[in-house]
Design an enzyme around this catalytic site. Sequence first.
Site, PDB file in Angstrom:
ATOM      1  N   ARG A 275      13.910   3.946  12.130  1.00 38.43           N
ATOM      2  CA  ARG A 275      12.611   4.801  12.284  1.00 38.43           C
ATOM      3  C   ARG A 275      11.648   4.520  13.242  1.00 38.43           C
ATOM      4  O   ARG A 275      12.292   4.124  14.649  1.00 38.43           O
ATOM      5  CB  ARG A 275      11.683   4.375  10.734  1.00 38.43           C
ATOM      6  CG  ARG A 275      12.509   4.671   9.601  1.00 38.43           C
ATOM      7  CD  ARG A 275      11.739   4.567   8.463  1.00 38.43           C
ATOM      8  NE  ARG A 275      10.485   5.742   8.421  1.00 38.43           N
ATOM      9  CZ  ARG A 275       9.522   5.532   7.403  1.00 38.43           C
ATOM     10  NH1 ARG A 275       9.600   4.491   6.513  1.00 38.43           N
ATOM     11  NH2 ARG A 275       8.632   6.615   7.348  1.00 38.43           N
TER      12      ARG A 275
ATOM     13  N   PRO B 162       0.742  -1.176  -0.091  1.00 38.09           N
ATOM     14  CA  PRO B 162      -0.071  -0.014  -0.030  1.00 38.09           C
ATOM     15  C   PRO B 162       0.943   1.205   0.049  1.00 38.09           C
ATOM     16  O   PRO B 162       1.769   1.388   0.526  1.00 38.09           O
ATOM     17  CB  PRO B 162      -0.677  -0.158   1.470  1.00 38.09           C
ATOM     18  CG  PRO B 162       0.010  -1.164   2.205  1.00 38.09           C
ATOM     19  CD  PRO B 162       0.677  -2.154   1.077  1.00 38.09           C
ATOM     20  N   ASN B 163       0.204   2.103  -0.873  1.00 41.96           N
ATOM     21  CA  ASN B 163       0.932   3.779  -0.966  1.00 41.96           C
ATOM     22  C   ASN B 163       2.020   3.644  -1.837  1.00 41.96           C
ATOM     23  O   ASN B 163       2.751   4.923  -1.988  1.00 41.96           O
ATOM     24  CB  ASN B 163       1.008   4.434   0.587  1.00 41.96           C
ATOM     25  CG  ASN B 163      -0.411   4.318   1.262  1.00 41.96           C
ATOM     26  OD1 ASN B 163      -1.323   5.084   0.650  1.00 41.96           O
ATOM     27  ND2 ASN B 163      -0.506   3.837   2.392  1.00 41.96           N
TER      28      ASN B 163
ATOM     29  N   ALA C 195       3.247  -1.056   4.739  1.00 45.60           N
ATOM     30  CA  ALA C 195       2.858  -0.795   6.193  1.00 45.60           C
ATOM     31  C   ALA C 195       2.271  -2.318   6.582  1.00 45.60           C
ATOM     32  O   ALA C 195       2.305  -2.477   7.645  1.00 45.60           O
ATOM     33  CB  ALA C 195       1.628   0.041   6.448  1.00 45.60           C
TER      34      ALA C 195
ATOM     35  N   ARG D 178       4.328  11.973  -3.674  1.00 48.49           N
ATOM     36  CA  ARG D 178       3.956  12.697  -2.202  1.00 48.49           C
ATOM     37  C   ARG D 178       5.110  12.679  -1.407  1.00 48.49           C
ATOM     38  O   ARG D 178       5.846  11.763  -1.454  1.00 48.49           O
ATOM     39  CB  ARG D 178       2.822  11.999  -1.670  1.00 48.49           C
ATOM     40  CG  ARG D 178       1.514  11.992  -2.603  1.00 48.49           C
ATOM     41  CD  ARG D 178       0.694  13.060  -2.277  1.00 48.49           C
ATOM     42  NE  ARG D 178      -0.855  12.946  -2.732  1.00 48.49           N
ATOM     43  CZ  ARG D 178      -0.946  12.959  -4.134  1.00 48.49           C
ATOM     44  NH1 ARG D 178       0.006  13.049  -5.086  1.00 48.49           N
ATOM     45  NH2 ARG D 178      -2.384  12.766  -4.718  1.00 48.49           N
TER      46      ARG D 178
ATOM     47  N   GLU E  89      12.437  -9.976   1.551  1.00 50.40           N
ATOM     48  CA  GLU E  89      11.888  -8.778   2.235  1.00 50.40           C
ATOM     49  C   GLU E  89      12.784  -7.331   1.912  1.00 50.40           C
ATOM     50  O   GLU E  89      13.869  -7.725   2.000  1.00 50.40           O
ATOM     51  CB  GLU E  89      11.679  -8.957   3.866  1.00 50.40           C
ATOM     52  CG  GLU E  89      10.890  -7.735   4.297  1.00 50.40           C
ATOM     53  CD  GLU E  89      10.822  -7.604   5.907  1.00 50.40           C
ATOM     54  OE1 GLU E  89      11.284  -8.668   6.351  1.00 50.40           O
ATOM     55  OE2 GLU E  89      10.509  -6.846   6.570  1.00 50.40           O
TER      56      GLU E  89
ATOM     57  N   HIS F 272      12.812  -3.218   1.852  1.00 50.17           N
ATOM     58  CA  HIS F 272      12.196  -1.893   2.111  1.00 50.17           C
ATOM     59  C   HIS F 272      13.152  -0.667   1.683  1.00 50.17           C
ATOM     60  O   HIS F 272      14.334  -0.753   1.429  1.00 50.17           O
ATOM     61  CB  HIS F 272      12.246  -1.615   3.703  1.00 50.17           C
ATOM     62  CG  HIS F 272      11.346  -2.655   4.257  1.00 50.17           C
ATOM     63  ND1 HIS F 272       9.995  -2.400   4.183  1.00 50.17           N
ATOM     64  CD2 HIS F 272      11.534  -3.823   4.886  1.00 50.17           C
ATOM     65  CE1 HIS F 272       9.439  -3.562   4.827  1.00 50.17           C
ATOM     66  NE2 HIS F 272      10.270  -4.313   5.141  1.00 50.17           N
TER      67      HIS F 272
ATOM     68  N   ASN G 263       8.014  -5.897  -0.982  1.00 50.39           N
ATOM     69  CA  ASN G 263       7.627  -4.765  -0.054  1.00 50.39           C
ATOM     70  C   ASN G 263       6.607  -4.725   0.283  1.00 50.39           C
ATOM     71  O   ASN G 263       5.536  -4.106  -0.324  1.00 50.39           O
ATOM     72  CB  ASN G 263       8.336  -3.337  -0.703  1.00 50.39           C
ATOM     73  CG  ASN G 263       8.536  -2.057   0.110  1.00 50.39           C
ATOM     74  OD1 ASN G 263       7.830  -2.322   1.306  1.00 50.39           O
ATOM     75  ND2 ASN G 263       8.899  -1.149  -0.281  1.00 50.39           N
TER      76      ASN G 263
ATOM     77  N   TYR H 201      10.492   9.925   1.296  1.00 51.53           N
ATOM     78  CA  TYR H 201      10.770   8.873   0.130  1.00 51.53           C
ATOM     79  C   TYR H 201      11.723   9.328  -1.265  1.00 51.53           C
ATOM     80  O   TYR H 201      11.869   8.274  -1.910  1.00 51.53           O
ATOM     81  CB  TYR H 201       9.430   8.205   0.118  1.00 51.53           C
ATOM     82  CG  TYR H 201       8.778   7.466   1.093  1.00 51.53           C
ATOM     83  CD1 TYR H 201       9.404   6.167   1.794  1.00 51.53           C
ATOM     84  CD2 TYR H 201       7.627   7.961   1.875  1.00 51.53           C
ATOM     85  CE1 TYR H 201       9.060   5.604   2.733  1.00 51.53           C
ATOM     86  CE2 TYR H 201       7.254   7.178   2.954  1.00 51.53           C
ATOM     87  CZ  TYR H 201       7.812   6.018   3.622  1.00 51.53           C
ATOM     88  OH  TYR H 201       7.309   5.716   4.683  1.00 51.53           O
TER      89      TYR H 201
HETATM   90  O1  CA2 Z   1      10.892   1.792   3.602  1.00 50.95           O
HETATM   91  C1  CA2 Z   1       9.848   1.058   2.984  1.00 50.95           C
HETATM   92  O2  CA2 Z   1       9.900   0.534   1.868  1.00 50.95           O
HETATM   93  C2  CA2 Z   1       8.449   0.870   3.739  1.00 50.95           C
HETATM   94  O3  CA2 Z   1       8.094  -0.292   3.588  1.00 50.95           O
HETATM   95  C3  CA2 Z   1       7.563   1.880   3.165  1.00 50.95           C
HETATM   96  C4  CA2 Z   1       6.206   2.025   3.909  1.00 50.95           C
HETATM   97  C5  CA2 Z   1       6.323   2.181   5.423  1.00 50.95           C
HETATM   98  O4  CA2 Z   1       4.948   1.740   5.950  1.00 50.95           O
HETATM   99  C6  CA2 Z   1       7.231   0.959   5.824  1.00 50.95           C
HETATM  100  O5  CA2 Z   1       7.388   0.952   7.258  1.00 50.95           O
HETATM  101  C7  CA2 Z   1       8.463   0.849   5.076  1.00 50.95           C
HETATM  102  C8  CA2 Z   1       5.316   2.922   3.397  1.00 50.95           C
HETATM  103  C9  CA2 Z   1       5.074   3.167   2.005  1.00 50.95           C
HETATM  104  C10 CA2 Z   1       4.442   4.236   1.752  1.00 50.95           C
HETATM  105  O6  CA2 Z   1       4.922   5.068   0.601  1.00 50.95           O
HETATM  106  C11 CA2 Z   1       4.678   6.510   0.506  1.00 50.95           C
HETATM  107  C12 CA2 Z   1       5.364   7.069  -0.711  1.00 50.95           C
HETATM  108  C13 CA2 Z   1       5.011   8.460  -0.644  1.00 50.95           C
HETATM  109  C14 CA2 Z   1       4.136   8.991   0.067  1.00 50.95           C
HETATM  110  C15 CA2 Z   1       3.579   8.285   0.963  1.00 50.95           C
HETATM  111  C16 CA2 Z   1       3.718   7.010   1.177  1.00 50.95           C
END
Ligand code: CA2
Length: 154
Positions: free
Chosen positions: A116, A19-20, A86, A27, A107, A109, A83, A32
């Site tokens: 974090r 997700p996201n 969340a 964003r 896995e 990230h 990946n 990121y």
């Molecule tokens: O660091 C990573 O790859 C994560 O899997 C990214 C997830 C986070 O919840 C994990 O703890 C670590 C979040 C991905 C959301 O990506 C966004 C990108 C742009 C704007 C908002 C969210």
Amino acid sequence: MNLKRKLQAMIRILFLNGPNLNLLGKREPEVYGRTTLADIEAKVRERAKKSGAEVDFRQTNLEGELVSWIQQAKGQFDVIVLNAAAYTHTSIALRDAISAVELPTIEVHLSNIHAREEFRHKSLIAPVCRGQITGFGFNSYVLAVEAALNVNES
Ligand code: CA2
């Protein structure tokens, strides 16, 4: 392509993004970065091509869709790179799917989840994955191709 590569069967790698991650580069660039998921896919494909690896690259915001894709991977792919975003920190369903599929799963990230917030330190999927690559930005994905190519030696 060298002789060793010619003799090896083409490895099939399934990249799954949770997700996201579709918002990457669009964003919150301060968290990121500016690289989009399409940019990352292009870098993965570039690396995979050098080794004759086959890549499927997908993203979904739905937990159940990730579970279904993992289940369906058996017989279609040799390695999964995941990946779970969340869902990494919350999903027993994903953990059970990885455990059941009996395919090596890596896995991955972008950020270093251990550096974090505390709630990101725990990965529910880590114990059923072959290993974890975390904190190298888009290079985490390129490193995952490398890990996938060598997964039977690890
Ligand atoms: O660091 C990573 O790859 C994560 O899997 C990214 C997830 C986070 O919840 C994990 O703890 C670590 C979040 C991905 C959301 O990506 C966004 C990108 C742009 C704007 C908002 C969210």
